[in-house]
Each structure stands twice: as C-alpha cells, then as structure tokens.
Design a protein around this motif. Structure first.
Motif, PDB file in Angstrom:
ATOM      1  N   MET A  84      40.741  43.840  41.457  1.00 25.25           N
ATOM      2  CA  MET A  84      41.508  42.691  41.920  1.00 25.25           C
ATOM      3  C   MET A  84      42.092  42.982  43.304  1.00 25.25           C
ATOM      4  N   THR A  85      42.062  41.971  44.172  1.00 26.47           N
ATOM      5  CA  THR A  85      42.615  42.194  45.493  1.00 26.47           C
ATOM      6  C   THR A  85      44.139  42.261  45.449  1.00 26.47           C
ATOM      7  N   GLU A  86      44.761  41.529  44.522  1.00 26.32           N
ATOM      8  CA  GLU A  86      46.220  41.546  44.373  1.00 26.32           C
ATOM      9  C   GLU A  86      46.526  41.897  42.923  1.00 26.32           C
ATOM     10  N   PRO A  87      47.006  43.124  42.663  1.00 26.99           N
ATOM     11  CA  PRO A  87      47.142  43.564  41.284  1.00 26.99           C
ATOM     12  C   PRO A  87      48.158  42.787  40.467  1.00 26.99           C
ATOM     13  N   GLY A  88      49.158  42.174  41.115  1.00 22.38           N
ATOM     14  CA  GLY A  88      50.136  41.404  40.359  1.00 22.38           C
ATOM     15  C   GLY A  88      50.808  42.225  39.279  1.00 22.38           C
ATOM     16  N   THR A  89      50.985  41.593  38.106  1.00 26.13           N
ATOM     17  CA  THR A  89      51.624  42.254  36.974  1.00 26.13           C
ATOM     18  C   THR A  89      50.595  42.503  35.883  1.00 26.13           C
ATOM     19  N   VAL A  90      50.692  43.686  35.278  1.00 27.86           N
ATOM     20  CA  VAL A  90      49.836  44.060  34.154  1.00 27.86           C
ATOM     21  C   VAL A  90      50.730  44.422  32.984  1.00 27.86           C
ATOM     22  N   LEU A  91      50.449  43.846  31.815  1.00 26.82           N
ATOM     23  CA  LEU A  91      51.147  44.190  30.586  1.00 26.82           C
ATOM     24  C   LEU A  91      50.227  45.058  29.743  1.00 26.82           C
ATOM     25  N   ILE A  92      50.742  46.167  29.244  1.00 22.29           N
ATOM     26  CA  ILE A  92      49.976  47.010  28.333  1.00 22.29           C
ATOM     27  C   ILE A  92      50.830  47.342  27.123  1.00 22.29           C
ATOM     28  N   THR A  93      50.252  47.219  25.940  1.00 18.17           N
ATOM     29  CA  THR A  93      50.944  47.620  24.719  1.00 18.17           C
ATOM     30  C   THR A  93      50.545  49.046  24.354  1.00 18.17           C
ATOM     31  N   GLY A  94      51.445  49.716  23.651  1.00 18.83           N
ATOM     32  CA  GLY A  94      51.158  51.081  23.211  1.00 18.83           C
ATOM     33  C   GLY A  94      50.943  52.057  24.353  1.00 18.83           C
ATOM     34  N   PRO A  95      51.860  52.098  25.353  1.00 19.08           N
ATOM     35  CA  PRO A  95      51.636  52.944  26.525  1.00 19.08           C
ATOM     36  C   PRO A  95      52.198  54.359  26.422  1.00 19.08           C
ATOM     37  N   THR A  96      52.723  54.736  25.255  1.00 16.97           N
ATOM     38  CA  THR A  96      53.483  55.990  25.209  1.00 16.97           C
ATOM     39  C   THR A  96      52.638  57.227  24.931  1.00 16.97           C
ATOM     40  N   ARG A  97      51.464  57.057  24.322  1.00 16.13           N
ATOM     41  CA  ARG A  97      50.680  58.229  23.928  1.00 16.13           C
ATOM     42  C   ARG A  97      49.202  58.033  24.221  1.00 16.13           C
ATOM     43  N   ASN A  98      48.494  59.137  24.304  1.00 11.14           N
ATOM     44  CA  ASN A  98      47.040  59.161  24.287  1.00 11.14           C
ATOM     45  C   ASN A  98      46.418  58.153  25.258  1.00 11.14           C
ATOM     46  N   LEU A  99      45.512  57.314  24.763  1.00 13.60           N
ATOM     47  CA  LEU A  99      44.770  56.404  25.630  1.00 13.60           C
ATOM     48  C   LEU A  99      45.691  55.492  26.425  1.00 13.60           C
ATOM     49  N   GLY A 100      46.679  54.885  25.760  1.00 13.76           N
ATOM     50  CA  GLY A 100      47.569  53.958  26.446  1.00 13.76           C
ATOM     51  C   GLY A 100      48.348  54.612  27.566  1.00 13.76           C
ATOM     52  N   ARG A 101      48.834  55.808  27.325  1.00 10.92           N
ATOM     53  CA  ARG A 101      49.607  56.515  28.355  1.00 10.92           C
ATOM     54  C   ARG A 101      48.749  56.797  29.579  1.00 10.92           C
ATOM     55  N   HIS A 102      47.550  57.312  29.358  1.00  9.75           N
ATOM     56  CA  HIS A 102      46.690  57.652  30.500  1.00  9.75           C
ATOM     57  C   HIS A 102      46.176  56.406  31.209  1.00  9.75           C
ATOM     58  N   ALA A 103      45.984  55.313  30.472  1.00 11.36           N
ATOM     59  CA  ALA A 103      45.607  54.058  31.118  1.00 11.36           C
ATOM     60  C   ALA A 103      46.752  53.533  31.976  1.00 11.36           C
ATOM     61  N   ALA A 104      47.977  53.558  31.434  1.00  8.51           N
ATOM     62  CA  ALA A 104      49.133  53.067  32.175  1.00  8.51           C
ATOM     63  C   ALA A 104      49.349  53.861  33.464  1.00  8.51           C
ATOM     64  N   LEU A 105      49.205  55.164  33.377  1.00  7.79           N
ATOM     65  CA  LEU A 105      49.408  55.987  34.572  1.00  7.79           C
ATOM     66  C   LEU A 105      48.300  55.772  35.594  1.00  7.79           C
ATOM     67  N   ALA A 106      47.082  55.558  35.128  1.00  7.39           N
ATOM     68  CA  ALA A 106      45.986  55.265  36.059  1.00  7.39           C
ATOM     69  C   ALA A 106      46.199  53.913  36.724  1.00  7.39           C
ATOM     70  N   MET A 107      46.707  52.935  35.977  1.00  2.80           N
ATOM     71  CA  MET A 107      46.994  51.635  36.570  1.00  2.80           C
ATOM     72  C   MET A 107      48.138  51.723  37.566  1.00  2.80           C
ATOM     73  N   ALA A 108      49.109  52.588  37.288  1.00  4.18           N
ATOM     74  CA  ALA A 108      50.260  52.724  38.184  1.00  4.18           C
ATOM     75  C   ALA A 108      49.836  53.120  39.586  1.00  4.18           C
ATOM     76  N   GLU A 109      48.769  53.876  39.689  1.00  2.00           N
ATOM     77  CA  GLU A 109      48.301  54.318  41.008  1.00  2.00           C
ATOM     78  C   GLU A 109      47.757  53.160  41.843  1.00  2.00           C
ATOM     79  N   ARG A 110      47.464  52.030  41.198  1.00  2.00           N
ATOM     80  CA  ARG A 110      46.998  50.841  41.924  1.00  2.00           C
ATOM     81  C   ARG A 110      48.173  49.961  42.363  1.00  2.00           C
ATOM     82  N   LYS A 111      49.384  50.389  42.065  1.00  2.00           N
ATOM     83  CA  LYS A 111      50.643  49.766  42.514  1.00  2.00           C
ATOM     84  C   LYS A 111      50.874  48.345  41.990  1.00  2.00           C
ATOM     85  N   PRO A 112      50.589  48.062  40.716  1.00  2.00           N
ATOM     86  CA  PRO A 112      50.978  46.756  40.173  1.00  2.00           C
ATOM     87  C   PRO A 112      52.429  46.787  39.725  1.00  2.00           C
TER      88      PRO A 112
END
Length: 301
Positions: free
Chosen positions: A1-29
């Motif tokens: 996406m050219t403009e990341p806007g806001t992303v909602l993720i459920t279950g971000p505290t462990r395992n897959l969700g945590r690593h997905a959330a941190l990877a998304m954070a690097e895209r600055k949404p």
C-alpha cells in the motif's frame, strides 16, 4: 500500500501475531493491537513504537463477544475522532486450540469456535463501515481443515462439518476437531464475506505453514507437545519468526494488493483449497447462523 494508514491485528502478543505486528511496525502504520491486556500486550506495543509505528493497545478477551463489541466501539471512536489514520487493514490472527470441545466461552459457545471464528466475525461485522478503500481483511487459515501429512503425524483430525449452530454448542468430540472445524469455517466465511463487502475491500486467508511447538498446542498431551518442539527445530519447518513477516506482507505490501475472494496464501504462494472448502450452500448457511449466534449473544448481554 502506498499509504499504510491504520492496521488492526488481533492476538499480537505471542508467536505469529507478535512477529507480524513488529514487521508491520517497520512500515510505519498506525497499529491497533487487540489482545488480552497485560504485560505481553504492553511489551509488544512498546517494541512496535520503537520501530516507528503509532500504536494503540486495546485490551480485549476474544472469548467474550461483549469484549469484542467494546473493542470495535473503541476502534470506531478512534477513527471518528481522527486519533488514528484511516483503517486500511484488519488481520484476524488470534486463535487457540483445545482438545476438549466441552469448554465454553463467556457466551456459552464452544471455546475454539468462539475465539477462532465467532469473535472475528463479530469484530469484522462491527467495523465493515469503518474501512477506507482500498482495504484488506486477512483471516488466519490452516490446512488442518483436511487431512495432510503433518497434521496426521501430530494426530490433528480433519474437519467434521455440521450445521454451525451445532459446531457452536459445547459437547464431547474428537480432540482437535474443533480447531479444524473453525478453520474450515474461516474459509467459508472469507468466500461469503467477499461477496457481501463489495468493491474496495479485499478478503484473503493466510496459512503460515505448519508451526509445531507454538502456544496453539499448549493443551495437547505432553508427548505431543514434546514432539512439536522437536519438529520445530527441523530445517525448513515454519516458525513464527519466519511466517510473521510473511503475514505482514500479505496485509500491507503492494505485491498482494490483488488478493480477493478469500484467496488462500500458504506462506508466499496462492494455493487452491480442497474442493470441500468451497461450498456455496454451506457458506450461505454459515453467514445466516453466524448472525443468529451473534444476535443471541447480544440479547443475553
């Protein structure tokens, strides 16, 4: 996406969700992290902020549909007030597995079906009017819905589909079958959801690959848990560290902007689902039954 806007993720505290959330954070949404309140949620929020994302923690027990409705209301308020950027993606990642289908959620529904499927159907339904196109909904899927080598090895049964109202009823059943049923429901729901959201919102399903040894197996017998941990060390077997960034990419990267109609992505490849996972009659009935189950919960609340 050219403009990341806001992303909602459920279950971000462990395992897959945590690593997905941190990877998304690097895209600055702007990240909305929806999960159980506590130290784990605070820790991942702080790490995501350190990577450049704007982050809001939204405490929510997904086994309670009242909690889910409250979380959705919080999201709508944040969007309406301009506190966060437009909602561009929702990643329905949270999940659990229990070997005992007699366990019930706060609303009286079979616990695995309630958390893995009903909670996300409630959340998505409550937020459909809040997306800004182009937007994406990414549901977490699994090949457990049909028999395959790895699942047979770990004694995970394939889905045994029944009317969704029956699947939502706590009752004695084969260990693990509730998880497979919930993941088949996710596929049916994704197909029907795409038919109903119209243009501008694309729906896809992500399968992270077989990840033995994660928290999903915490209710399995000790011998199977030990086997899972050992298999997790086999080269090439999926891990949260490897699959989390792949989930983030499906949610945000331009490469995957074309995905829709419940496309099933296994790690990095769009894959055809088993014929049993495409059934218009089951998909329509699931949609109707889901509305009934969610309304029944709201009336009790």
């Amino acid at each position: 996406m050219t403009e990341p806007g806001t992303v909602l993720i459920t279950g971000p505290t462990r395992n897959l969700g945590r690593h997905a959330a941190l990877a998304m954070a690097e895209r600055k949404p702007d990240l909305l992290l929806v999960g159980r309140p506590g130290r784990d949620l605070t820790a991942v929020a702080e790490e995501a902020r350190a990577r450049g994302a704007g982050v809001r923690e939204i405490g929510c027990d997904l086994s309670s549909l009242a909690d889910v409705r409250a979380a959705a209301a919080t999201v709508r308020d944040l969007l309406a007030s301009g506190a966060v950027r437009p909602l561009r993606a929702l990643v329905a990642n949270a999940g659990m597995s229990t070997g005992d289908t007699r366990h019930a959620s706060a609303d009286g529904y079979e616990l695995t079906f309630a958390v893995n499927y009903l909670a996300h159907a409630q959340l998505i339904g409550d937020l459909l009017g809040s997306f800004t196109a182009p937007a994406r909904i990414v549901l977490l899927g699994s090949n457990t819905y049909h028999a395959n080598f790895w699942r047979k090895l770990m004694k995970v049964p394939e889905a045994q589909w029944a009317d969704p109202v029956e699947l939502a009823r706590p009752a004695a059943g084969a260990p693990g079958v509730a998880y497979s049923n919930a993941k088949l429901a996710v596929l049916y729901y994704a197909h029907e959801l795409q038919r109903r959201v119209g243009d501008g919102i694309n729906v896809a399903v992500f399968e992270p690959g077989f990840m033995p040894g994660t928290a999903l197996g915490r209710n399995a017998p000790p011998a199977l848990q030990a086997m899972g941990r050992a298999m997790g060390r086999i080269p090439g077997v999926s891990t949260p560290q490897r699959s989390g960034p792949l989930l983030a990419a499906v949610a945000l990267d331009e490469k995957w902007a074309h995905l829709r109609d419940g496309a099933f992505v296994v790690k990095t490849k769009v894959t055809d689902v088993h014929p049993m996972a495409q059934d218009r009659d089951r998909e329509r009935r699931l949609w109707e039954a889901t509305a009934e189950l969610l309304a029944r919960s709201g009336a009790r609340g």
